[in-house]
Structures are given as C-alpha cells and as structure tokens.
Motif scaffolding. Structure first.
Motif, PDB file in Angstrom:
ATOM      1  N   LEU A  86       0.736  -1.179  -0.065  1.00 22.00           N
ATOM      2  CA  LEU A  86       0.177   0.102   0.086  1.00 22.00           C
ATOM      3  C   LEU A  86       0.858   1.231  -0.007  1.00 22.00           C
ATOM      4  N   ASP A  87       0.529   2.127  -0.830  1.00 19.70           N
ATOM      5  CA  ASP A  87       1.232   3.559  -0.882  1.00 19.70           C
ATOM      6  C   ASP A  87       0.049   4.546  -0.412  1.00 19.70           C
ATOM      7  N   ILE A  88       0.286   5.076   0.726  1.00 21.74           N
ATOM      8  CA  ILE A  88      -0.894   5.837   1.187  1.00 21.74           C
ATOM      9  C   ILE A  88      -0.408   7.405   1.085  1.00 21.74           C
ATOM     10  N   GLY A  89      -1.136   8.071   0.215  1.00 26.63           N
ATOM     11  CA  GLY A  89      -0.732   9.213  -0.012  1.00 26.63           C
ATOM     12  C   GLY A  89      -1.900  10.302   0.492  1.00 26.63           C
ATOM     13  N   GLY A  90      -1.810  11.412   0.198  1.00 30.36           N
ATOM     14  CA  GLY A  90      -2.891  12.497   0.495  1.00 30.36           C
ATOM     15  C   GLY A  90      -3.932  12.499  -0.086  1.00 30.36           C
ATOM     16  N   ALA A  91      -4.094  12.233  -1.394  1.00 30.74           N
ATOM     17  CA  ALA A  91      -5.223  12.137  -2.282  1.00 30.74           C
ATOM     18  C   ALA A  91      -5.611  10.454  -2.876  1.00 30.74           C
ATOM     19  N   PHE A  92      -4.515   9.674  -2.760  1.00 27.90           N
ATOM     20  CA  PHE A  92      -4.972   8.455  -3.482  1.00 27.90           C
ATOM     21  C   PHE A  92      -4.327   7.267  -2.589  1.00 27.90           C
ATOM     22  N   ILE A  93      -4.920   6.005  -2.493  1.00 26.90           N
ATOM     23  CA  ILE A  93      -4.157   5.024  -2.045  1.00 26.90           C
ATOM     24  C   ILE A  93      -3.858   3.990  -3.201  1.00 26.90           C
TER      25      ILE A  93
ATOM     26  N   GLN B  97      -4.708  -1.207  -7.664  1.00 22.62           N
ATOM     27  CA  GLN B  97      -5.832  -0.482  -7.634  1.00 22.62           C
ATOM     28  C   GLN B  97      -5.279   0.875  -7.199  1.00 22.62           C
ATOM     29  N   ILE B  98      -5.886   1.904  -7.912  1.00 20.78           N
ATOM     30  CA  ILE B  98      -5.559   3.349  -7.492  1.00 20.78           C
ATOM     31  C   ILE B  98      -7.250   3.831  -6.847  1.00 20.78           C
ATOM     32  N   VAL B  99      -6.752   3.937  -5.320  1.00 17.81           N
ATOM     33  CA  VAL B  99      -8.354   4.171  -4.868  1.00 17.81           C
ATOM     34  C   VAL B  99      -8.092   5.830  -4.349  1.00 17.81           C
ATOM     35  N   PRO B 100      -9.273   6.454  -5.027  1.00 16.32           N
ATOM     36  CA  PRO B 100      -9.353   7.978  -4.518  1.00 16.32           C
ATOM     37  C   PRO B 100      -9.877   8.034  -3.061  1.00 16.32           C
ATOM     38  N   PHE B 101      -8.847   8.772  -2.563  1.00 16.75           N
ATOM     39  CA  PHE B 101      -9.098   8.992  -0.932  1.00 16.75           C
ATOM     40  C   PHE B 101      -8.576  10.307  -0.447  1.00 16.75           C
TER      41      PHE B 101
ATOM     42  N   LYS C  79      -8.742  15.690   3.859  1.00 23.23           N
ATOM     43  CA  LYS C  79     -10.170  15.892   4.273  1.00 23.23           C
ATOM     44  C   LYS C  79     -10.659  15.317   5.433  1.00 23.23           C
ATOM     45  N   GLU C  80     -10.427  13.923   5.443  1.00 19.91           N
ATOM     46  CA  GLU C  80     -11.062  13.014   6.183  1.00 19.91           C
ATOM     47  C   GLU C  80     -10.194  12.255   6.942  1.00 19.91           C
ATOM     48  N   PRO C  81      -9.286  12.386   7.606  1.00 21.88           N
ATOM     49  CA  PRO C  81      -8.159  11.474   8.028  1.00 21.88           C
ATOM     50  C   PRO C  81      -8.616  10.375   9.069  1.00 21.88           C
ATOM     51  N   GLN C  82     -10.002  10.842   9.550  1.00 21.53           N
ATOM     52  CA  GLN C  82     -10.553   9.681  10.584  1.00 21.53           C
ATOM     53  C   GLN C  82     -11.091   8.439   9.638  1.00 21.53           C
ATOM     54  N   LYS C  83     -11.390   8.573   8.454  1.00 22.36           N
ATOM     55  CA  LYS C  83     -11.837   7.559   7.798  1.00 22.36           C
ATOM     56  C   LYS C  83     -10.757   6.592   7.141  1.00 22.36           C
ATOM     57  N   LEU C  84      -9.467   6.916   7.537  1.00 28.61           N
ATOM     58  CA  LEU C  84      -8.688   6.175   6.803  1.00 28.61           C
ATOM     59  C   LEU C  84      -8.559   4.653   7.033  1.00 28.61           C
ATOM     60  N   ALA C  85      -8.839   4.164   8.446  1.00 28.37           N
ATOM     61  CA  ALA C  85      -8.821   2.693   8.752  1.00 28.37           C
ATOM     62  C   ALA C  85     -10.135   2.098   7.904  1.00 28.37           C
ATOM     63  N   ALA C  86     -11.146   2.838   7.722  1.00 32.06           N
ATOM     64  CA  ALA C  86     -12.402   2.219   6.973  1.00 32.06           C
ATOM     65  C   ALA C  86     -11.884   2.118   5.679  1.00 32.06           C
ATOM     66  N   VAL C  87     -11.246   2.841   4.972  1.00 34.80           N
ATOM     67  CA  VAL C  87     -10.824   2.641   3.508  1.00 34.80           C
ATOM     68  C   VAL C  87      -9.726   1.630   3.519  1.00 34.80           C
TER      69      VAL C  87
ATOM     70  N   THR D 242       2.384  -4.436   3.573  1.00 37.52           N
ATOM     71  CA  THR D 242       3.551  -3.420   3.857  1.00 37.52           C
ATOM     72  C   THR D 242       3.105  -2.054   3.286  1.00 37.52           C
ATOM     73  N   ILE D 243       3.527  -1.148   3.912  1.00 36.20           N
ATOM     74  CA  ILE D 243       3.129   0.265   3.687  1.00 36.20           C
ATOM     75  C   ILE D 243       4.171   1.095   3.482  1.00 36.20           C
ATOM     76  N   THR D 244       3.913   2.152   2.281  1.00 37.47           N
ATOM     77  CA  THR D 244       4.866   3.210   2.255  1.00 37.47           C
ATOM     78  C   THR D 244       3.860   4.440   2.295  1.00 37.47           C
ATOM     79  N   MET D 245       4.444   5.512   2.481  1.00 39.95           N
ATOM     80  CA  MET D 245       3.446   6.781   2.761  1.00 39.95           C
ATOM     81  C   MET D 245       4.040   8.125   2.113  1.00 39.95           C
ATOM     82  N   THR D 246       3.314   9.041   1.818  1.00 35.49           N
ATOM     83  CA  THR D 246       3.460  10.386   1.578  1.00 35.49           C
ATOM     84  C   THR D 246       2.408  11.269   2.148  1.00 35.49           C
TER      85      THR D 246
END
Length: 113
Positions: free
Chosen positions: A8-15, A37-41, A45-53, A67-71
């Motif tokens: 997973l690459d967890i970014g500010g606008a997409f995962i 997949q590229i998932v718009p998130f 705007k809604e950091p509290q919804k990250l776990a649900a996504v 495994t995760i990486t992030m920006t």
C-alpha cells in the motif's frame, strides 16, 4: 509456502495497492482481489476515515502480509510529520494488526511500535 503481499502506498489524495508473491513475482493475488488499484481518498479532508478505507482493501486470504509506504503524513491535516506517520501507522495496525510492515526512510521494513 507462498505468501501474498499487499503493498500500500498511502498518499494524501490516493491509496495505491499492488499484490506480489513473496518471491517478488507480480500478478499473484488472492481470488477476487485486483492486481493493482488506485483508490481515490482525500486523506487531508477526512483522516479519521483512513482505517475504514484500508479495511475495504484488506486481503481476502489469511496467508497475506501487508507493507505500507506513505507520503500522506505530509498532509495539512497533521500538525507535523511525526503525527501524520503515527496516524497512518496506527490506522494500518488497527486494520491489519501488528504484523504490518512500514517501508522506512533508510529502505528497511520496520515493525510498528
């Protein structure tokens, strides 16, 4: 034994997601799970919804590693980078458990604290 890896690459606008086999061969994935997949998130705007996504992206097999990486830790919704990293890692651990690995700044896979 083959273990599927969800990356997973967890970014500010997409995962972005990708499935790999433990040997690094692409296109091995659990049934009904897309290779990539590229998932718009909009994390900013809604950091509290990250776990649900992340829960919706969870592998459908028990023999999977995550495994995760992030920006996304740089989003304006976090007061500093440390809090952003903590929020993202905590959200991933909530969904995937402590076995999740984080790709660190020095190139190593790290376990959450």
């Amino acid at each position: 034994m083959t273990i599927n890896i969800l990356a997973l690459d967890i970014g500010g606008a997409f995962i972005k997601t990708a499935f790999l086999r433990s040997a690094g061969e692409p296109q091995m994935r659990p049934e009904r799970q897309p290779k990539r997949q590229i998932v718009p998130f909009e994390l900013w705007k809604e950091p509290q919804k990250l776990a649900a996504v992340l829960r919706r992206l969870a592998p459908q097999t028990k023999r999977s590693a995550v495994t995760i990486t992030m920006t996304g830790e740089l989003c304006d919704c976090f007061t500093d980078r440390r809090r952003g990293v903590k929020h993202i890692v905590d959200s991933a651990v909530k969904v995937f458990g402590k076995s999740v690995k984080v790709f660190g700044r020095k190139g190593a896979l790290l376990s959450p604290p």
